[in-house]
Write an enzyme that holds these catalytic residues in place. Structure first.
Site, PDB file in Angstrom:
ATOM      1  N   GLY A   1       4.998 -10.240   3.929  1.00 32.52           N
ATOM      2  CA  GLY A   1       5.708 -10.178   5.197  1.00 32.52           C
ATOM      3  C   GLY A   1       4.988 -10.965   6.283  1.00 32.52           C
TER       4      GLY A   1
ATOM      5  CG  ASN B   1       4.467   5.485   4.441  1.00 35.26           C
ATOM      6  OD1 ASN B   1       5.418   6.228   4.189  1.00 35.26           O
ATOM      7  ND2 ASN B   1       3.964   5.370   5.649  1.00 35.26           N
TER       8      ASN B   1
ATOM      9  CG  MET C   1      -1.926  -1.175   1.172  1.00 31.66           C
ATOM     10  SD  MET C   1      -3.465  -0.881   2.055  1.00 31.66           S
ATOM     11  CE  MET C   1      -2.870  -0.603   3.705  1.00 31.66           C
TER      12      MET C   1
ATOM     13  NE  ARG D   1      -2.562   1.704   9.834  1.00 37.02           N
ATOM     14  CZ  ARG D   1      -3.007   0.713   9.055  1.00 37.02           C
ATOM     15  NH1 ARG D   1      -2.392  -0.452   9.066  1.00 37.02           N
ATOM     16  NH2 ARG D   1      -4.051   0.886   8.270  1.00 37.02           N
TER      17      ARG D   1
ATOM     18  CD  GLN E   1      -1.960  -8.804   4.497  1.00 41.15           C
ATOM     19  OE1 GLN E   1      -2.792  -7.923   4.613  1.00 41.15           O
ATOM     20  NE2 GLN E   1      -0.712  -8.558   4.122  1.00 41.15           N
TER      21      GLN E   1
ATOM     22  CG  HIS F   1       6.985  -2.209   2.079  1.00 42.32           C
ATOM     23  ND1 HIS F   1       6.909  -1.105   2.891  1.00 42.32           N
ATOM     24  CD2 HIS F   1       5.769  -2.793   2.140  1.00 42.32           C
ATOM     25  CE1 HIS F   1       5.705  -1.008   3.409  1.00 42.32           C
ATOM     26  NE2 HIS F   1       4.984  -2.027   2.980  1.00 42.32           N
TER      27      HIS F   1
ATOM     28  CB  SER G   1       4.603  -0.991  10.902  1.00 39.77           C
ATOM     29  OG  SER G   1       3.325  -0.455  10.610  1.00 39.77           O
TER      30      SER G   1
END
Ligand code: PAF
Length: 285
Positions: free
Chosen positions: A148, A28, A26, A188, A154, A33, A186
């Site tokens: 991940g 950011n 997503m 976030r 997930q 990643h 993360s």
């Protein structure tokens, strides 16, 4: 790195690929990643990433609107990591009409833990991942999807989806990337203030302590675990966190451990809110 936005552009760009290796994101992007891209590169004959903030997996009160969109910086990082192709659909490219057909994951897996606190989350994830898989892999004999392990549940949902729909895609899980002090990377984390960033580490420390306590109680785990979990949540709450869950589950199905389950069978998982930021982490035991 080639960048495409539409499905026809993506299919054209991948027309010669026989086994793409794909990292959906997503955006950011952080080192976690990029480690997925590194893992993907030797697997396939084309390394593909996607950036799409998927409205379907956010509840109305969640951070869809404020989710950081850092497209230019993300492109530079992907290029540097050796990604061949970036699929960055706009909302109208992936959802040209309201997505009324959905992928409904097995509630036995998707309605607990994250699914309990974020109802519908895994339906949103499974639906967009299926659409992305169809976009990248349709007509290909084989492919790889790299995800991940920080998003442990997930990863399990996606593995089961691929298995049940018999998709010719091998799902590869990549261990959680952490900063030097142990905080799980993360997107976030960028919401955290300096003081919160220092405190955030306590979630992984709490999971480590819970894992230790669970192993020490392995002889009677089903009976003793609820008290251990409650104590772990109270300890975090006493530091100002709002824990959703800190728990030890079986790796196989995320259900509570049964007699005989021990090291190698278990995973400690946690989700807790620190200020306005909800963080998750896990630790295989
Ligand atoms: O893990 C994520 O970033 C997202 O849930 C995913 C898999 C890209 C689907 O939107």
């Amino acid at each position: 790195m080639h960048i495409v936005h539409t499905l026809p552009e993506l299919r054209h760009a991948l027309r010669h690929a026989q086994r793409p290796a794909f990292v959906p994101t997503m955006g950011n992007l952080h080192a976690g990643h990029l480690a997925l891209v590194e893992q993907a590169r030797p697997l396939g004959d084309a390394t593909v990433a996607s950036i799409f903030v998927n409205r379907l997996q956010f509840l109305p009160h969640e951070d869809f609107d404020s989710y950081p969109r850092t497209f230019e910086a993300d492109c530079a990082k992907l290029r540097e990591a050796g990604c061949d192709l970036l699929f960055a659909p706009r909302e109208r490219d992936l959802y040209p009409e309201p997505q009324t057909f959905k992928v409904l994951p097995d509630p036995a897996l998707a309605d607990l833990l994250e699914g309990e606190f974020r109802p519908g989350f895994f339906t949103g994830v499974a639906t967009v991942v299926m659409k992305l898989f169809m976009a990248v892999f349709a007509g290909k004999p084989h492919g790889f999807g790299v995800f991940g392990k920080k998003d442990y549940q997930q990863l399990m949902v996606i593995r089961r989806m691929v298995q049940q729909f018999a998709l010719p895609i091998e799902i590869v899980g990549h261990g959680t990337e952490r900063s030097a002090d142990g905080l799980a990377l993360s997107s976030r984390n960028s919401y955290l203030s300096e003081a919160e960033r220092a405190e955030a580490l306590q979630l992984s420390l709490a999971l480590r302590a819970l894992s230790r306590d669970a192993l020490a109680a392995a002889h009677a785990l089903p009976a003793q675990l609820p008290a251990l979990e409650a104590a772990a949540m109270q300890a975090l709450a006493a530091r100002g966190w709002l824990p959703d869950y800190l728990t030890v589950r079986r790796r196989a199905d995320l259900l509570p451990p049964q007699a005989g389950d021990g090291s190698g069978d278990l995973v400690a998982l946690g989700a807790a809110r620190l200020g306005g930021t909800r963080l998750i982490d896990n630790l295989e035991i």
